[in-house]
Write a protein that holds these residues in place. Structure first.
Motif, mmCIF file in Angstrom:
data_model
loop_
_atom_site.group_PDB
_atom_site.id
_atom_site.type_symbol
_atom_site.label_atom_id
_atom_site.label_comp_id
_atom_site.label_asym_id
_atom_site.label_seq_id
_atom_site.Cartn_x
_atom_site.Cartn_y
_atom_site.Cartn_z
ATOM 1 N N ASN A 30 3.645 -12.139 2.562
ATOM 2 C CA ASN A 30 3.700 -12.812 3.844
ATOM 3 C C ASN A 30 4.443 -14.234 3.680
ATOM 4 O O ASN A 30 5.249 -14.743 4.659
ATOM 5 C CB ASN A 30 2.529 -13.238 4.640
ATOM 6 C CG ASN A 30 1.888 -11.911 5.184
ATOM 7 O OD1 ASN A 30 2.376 -10.783 5.236
ATOM 8 N ND2 ASN A 30 0.487 -11.933 5.287
ATOM 9 N N HIS A 48 -2.575 -8.967 -9.296
ATOM 10 C CA HIS A 48 -3.278 -10.292 -8.995
ATOM 11 C C HIS A 48 -4.813 -9.813 -9.161
ATOM 12 O O HIS A 48 -4.995 -8.654 -8.483
ATOM 13 C CB HIS A 48 -3.109 -10.963 -7.865
ATOM 14 C CG HIS A 48 -3.577 -12.359 -7.817
ATOM 15 N ND1 HIS A 48 -5.136 -12.498 -7.557
ATOM 16 C CD2 HIS A 48 -3.048 -13.593 -7.806
ATOM 17 C CE1 HIS A 48 -5.221 -13.822 -7.367
ATOM 18 N NE2 HIS A 48 -4.261 -14.568 -7.576
ATOM 19 N N LYS A 80 -7.401 -10.722 -7.225
ATOM 20 C CA LYS A 80 -8.077 -10.639 -5.875
ATOM 21 C C LYS A 80 -7.341 -9.515 -5.055
ATOM 22 O O LYS A 80 -6.012 -9.674 -5.251
ATOM 23 C CB LYS A 80 -7.694 -11.922 -5.372
ATOM 24 C CG LYS A 80 -8.778 -13.230 -6.168
ATOM 25 C CD LYS A 80 -10.154 -12.716 -5.836
ATOM 26 C CE LYS A 80 -10.944 -13.967 -6.740
ATOM 27 N NZ LYS A 80 -12.288 -13.775 -6.641
ATOM 28 N N GLU A 81 -8.116 -8.848 -4.396
ATOM 29 C CA GLU A 81 -7.729 -7.921 -3.361
ATOM 30 C C GLU A 81 -6.852 -8.686 -2.233
ATOM 31 O O GLU A 81 -7.576 -9.610 -1.746
ATOM 32 C CB GLU A 81 -8.785 -7.108 -2.943
ATOM 33 C CG GLU A 81 -9.482 -6.378 -4.024
ATOM 34 C CD GLU A 81 -10.891 -5.998 -3.561
ATOM 35 O OE1 GLU A 81 -10.997 -5.515 -2.364
ATOM 36 O OE2 GLU A 81 -11.683 -5.289 -4.638
ATOM 37 N N GLY A 82 -5.796 -8.192 -1.976
ATOM 38 C CA GLY A 82 -5.074 -8.690 -0.769
ATOM 39 C C GLY A 82 -4.108 -9.805 -1.099
ATOM 40 O O GLY A 82 -3.369 -10.267 -0.391
ATOM 41 N N ALA A 83 -4.035 -9.886 -2.541
ATOM 42 C CA ALA A 83 -3.053 -11.191 -3.114
ATOM 43 C C ALA A 83 -1.707 -10.932 -2.829
ATOM 44 O O ALA A 83 -0.780 -11.613 -2.505
ATOM 45 C CB ALA A 83 -3.383 -11.506 -4.380
ATOM 46 N N ASP A 143 0.816 -1.069 -0.223
ATOM 47 C CA ASP A 143 -0.045 0.010 0.120
ATOM 48 C C ASP A 143 1.010 1.181 -0.089
ATOM 49 O O ASP A 143 2.038 1.107 0.624
ATOM 50 C CB ASP A 143 -0.834 -0.157 1.386
ATOM 51 C CG ASP A 143 -1.886 0.939 1.116
ATOM 52 O OD1 ASP A 143 -1.742 2.034 1.050
ATOM 53 O OD2 ASP A 143 -3.134 0.746 1.817
ATOM 54 N N GLU A 167 -2.114 -23.772 -8.094
ATOM 55 C CA GLU A 167 -1.268 -23.627 -6.898
ATOM 56 C C GLU A 167 -1.629 -22.208 -6.219
ATOM 57 O O GLU A 167 -2.281 -21.272 -6.729
ATOM 58 C CB GLU A 167 0.009 -23.211 -7.599
ATOM 59 C CG GLU A 167 1.353 -23.157 -6.579
ATOM 60 C CD GLU A 167 2.650 -23.109 -7.096
ATOM 61 O OE1 GLU A 167 2.705 -22.073 -8.063
ATOM 62 O OE2 GLU A 167 3.450 -23.559 -6.384
ATOM 63 N N SER A 168 -1.442 -22.149 -5.003
ATOM 64 C CA SER A 168 -1.916 -20.950 -4.097
ATOM 65 C C SER A 168 -0.907 -19.972 -4.556
ATOM 66 O O SER A 168 0.156 -20.216 -4.936
ATOM 67 C CB SER A 168 -1.942 -21.502 -2.855
ATOM 68 O OG SER A 168 -0.686 -21.569 -2.341
ATOM 69 N N VAL A 169 -1.370 -18.569 -4.143
ATOM 70 C CA VAL A 169 -0.356 -17.575 -4.118
ATOM 71 C C VAL A 169 0.792 -17.655 -3.314
ATOM 72 O O VAL A 169 1.853 -17.213 -3.770
ATOM 73 C CB VAL A 169 -1.465 -16.124 -4.038
ATOM 74 C CG1 VAL A 169 -0.393 -15.112 -3.588
ATOM 75 C CG2 VAL A 169 -2.399 -16.037 -4.851
ATOM 76 N N ALA A 170 0.496 -18.176 -2.109
ATOM 77 C CA ALA A 170 1.462 -18.402 -1.187
ATOM 78 C C ALA A 170 2.518 -19.420 -1.668
ATOM 79 O O ALA A 170 4.018 -18.982 -1.591
ATOM 80 C CB ALA A 170 0.953 -18.995 0.135
ATOM 81 N N ASP A 171 2.091 -20.407 -2.353
ATOM 82 C CA ASP A 171 3.116 -21.473 -2.781
ATOM 83 C C ASP A 171 3.896 -20.761 -3.913
ATOM 84 O O ASP A 171 5.075 -21.050 -4.103
ATOM 85 C CB ASP A 171 2.404 -22.670 -3.111
ATOM 86 C CG ASP A 171 2.277 -23.348 -1.944
ATOM 87 O OD1 ASP A 171 2.581 -23.073 -0.965
ATOM 88 O OD2 ASP A 171 1.523 -24.639 -2.249
ATOM 89 N N LEU A 227 -0.397 -9.100 -0.337
ATOM 90 C CA LEU A 227 -0.098 -9.281 1.009
ATOM 91 C C LEU A 227 0.202 -10.792 1.398
ATOM 92 O O LEU A 227 0.988 -11.197 2.011
ATOM 93 C CB LEU A 227 -1.361 -8.658 1.934
ATOM 94 C CG LEU A 227 -0.886 -8.676 3.478
ATOM 95 C CD1 LEU A 227 0.204 -8.086 3.897
ATOM 96 C CD2 LEU A 227 -2.076 -8.463 4.278
ATOM 97 N N VAL A 228 -0.928 -11.669 0.739
ATOM 98 C CA VAL A 228 -0.430 -12.963 0.750
ATOM 99 C C VAL A 228 0.801 -13.455 0.300
ATOM 100 O O VAL A 228 1.571 -14.157 1.033
ATOM 101 C CB VAL A 228 -1.691 -14.028 0.168
ATOM 102 C CG1 VAL A 228 -1.254 -15.410 0.269
ATOM 103 C CG2 VAL A 228 -3.017 -13.666 1.063
#
Lengths: 307, 140
Positions: free
Chosen positions: A114, A103, A105-108, A7, A83-87, A110-111
């Motif tokens: 992290n 991406h 999706k909102e918050g992707a 942000d 596959e997940s965003v995290a992976d 940040l995922v």
């Protein structure tokens, strides 16, 4: 230490100043930075189409002497296999030194930040945040207007879904004596939480209008936006609202001589091409400024990650 | 109306009248194999108004964040051997983890597996929580 930027508010006003100073130094002395990121790799992970932002990041990294790994289409990536965003972020951390990710999706972002072991720059997460666009906007305002305060800033078009608008309001609300003029159709008005949590909370003056012509004479900055098809669930609503505001040379006659006309691009028809030759048209300068600010941000995050 | 005093367990007191069932559900008390009493519209000795009370006849682990989120100001009394051994007033938590889910279909939490659903307190005065990822406001 690894740090990500999701942000625009992740960056303090002091850091914004420092990034602007770096960007201006890059503009003045590009050769000094030509090898600043030699041996480093930027991964651009774009799960949503965006030629211009991706090219800006890639051009930024190349001009710093670094290399680029690019995923341009989610349909050809591991995301299409579930596959997940995290992976994905963990995997790419093994190959690259820094990630720029877009991406739907909102918050992707940040995922990803992290999960990743390297810095992540949010290159747009749905309708949520797009901090490097705001950095481009800030450098443009600084170069064109010389300051971040005492400005009347008009925001026109899709103020509901326009993430660049929300980020710019958040960023400019941190500086004194600015006023906002919010120009939009009723259906695309600025969300009440932005008005309440940012403008009203900080006592920043603003007015709302549906008339671009009425607002134009008082503006120092006019930020035009596109009504984005991809933010609508309903095609009929998009078609009804897409041509709400069109700035052309005739309307611009009523504006101040030193107005700064901005647009995050791509434009469809919100700004007629007869405005392009007007010295007040700053939207292509904005594109160039975006590259310089992305260079400054990549440098900063890679430097901090190495410490 | 009288409910027998409990020997070892928890009494959640001063619940705003009408919120008892929501707390019961969010704490998952329906899944417990112990006696649970919900008293609705009891007279509050604090102000003479109405309140709900939940009595749990077992010293289970309680998610205090749920209580602080649904009804800040409730008190939790821990009873052992028929004696009150601890009394806690529960305030709003700064973060809520896996208590509620984000309803925004555009939020990454709608598709990403194995991700905590996290909400942060952004406005204590108005009890506003927002999703950590998409900043969508929670409708209380």
């Amino acid at each position: 230490m690894k740090r990500s930027v999701i942000d625009i508010l992740d960056l303090s006003t002091e850091e914004i100043e420092s990034l602007i100073a770096t960007a201006q130094d890059i503009i003045a002395r590009p050769a000094e930075y030509a090898h600043a990121c030699a041996g480093k790799k930027l991964a651009t992970l774009f799960f949503e189409p965006s030629t211009r932002t991706r090219l800006s990041f890639e051009a930024a990294m190349y001009e710093l002497g670094g290399n680029v790994l690019s995923v341009t289409d989610a349909a050809t990536s591991s995301a299409s296999k579930g596959e997940s965003v995290a992976d994905t972020a963990r995997t790419v951390s093994c190959y690259a030194d820094i990630i720029a990710m877009r991406h739907p999706k909102e918050g992707a972002a940040l995922v990803a930040a992290n999960a990743a072991s390297i810095p992540v720059i949010n290159a747009g997460d749905g309708g949520h945040c797009h901090p490097t666009q705001t950095m481009a906007d800030l450098l443009t305002i600084r170069r064109e207007k010389g300051a971040f305060s005492g400005l009347t800033i008009g925001l026109c078009g899709d103020l509901k879904f326009g993430r660049t608008v929300h980020s710019l309001i958040n960023a400019m609300a941190r500086y004194p004596d600015n006023k906002f003029v919010l120009i939009s159709p009723e259906e695309l008005k600025l969300p009440s939480y932005v008005k309440k949590d940012v403008l009203q909370e900080k006592g920043i003056p603003y007015e709302q209008t549906t008339s671009l012509e009425a607002a134009l004479p008082q503006l120092d900055v006019l930020y035009m936006t596109r009504v984005q098809r991809e933010r609508f669930f309903n095609e009929e609503d998009y078609l009804r609202l897409k041509d709400s505001y069109i700035l052309d040379a005739a309307k611009l006659k009523a504006a101040k001589g030193d107005l700064c006309v901005m647009h995050p691009l791509p434009r469809v028809n919100e700004i007629a091409t007869d405005v392009d030759a007007d010295p007040r048209a700053c939207y292509f300068k904005q594109v160039l400024n975006g590259k310089y600010m992305r260079m400054a941000l990549i440098l900063k995050l890679l430097k901090e990650a190495a410490q | 109306m009288n409910i027998d005093a409990i020997q070892n367990g928890i009494v959640i007191d001063h619940i705003t009248a009408g919120r008892g069932m929501r707390i019961y559900e969010l704490l998952g008390l329906d899944a417990l194999d112990v006696s649970v009493a919900i008293i609705k519209n009891a007279v509050s000795h604090r102000d003479g108004g109405k309140k709900d009370i939940i009595k749990i006849d077992s010293d289970i682990a309680i998610n205090f964040d749920v209580l602080g989120f649904v009804d800040p100001g409730v008190t939790v009394n821990i009873i052992r051997n028929g004696q009150l051994v601890e009394k806690r007033r529960i305030d709003m938590p700064e973060r809520l983890v896996n208590v509620i889910r984000c309803k925004n279909p555009r939020c990454i939490t709608s598709v990403e597996r194995s991700i905590d659903h996290v909400f942060k307190l952004t406005d204590r005065k108005n009890m506003v929580y927002r999703c950590l990822y998409c900043e969508t406001k929670v409708a209380q």
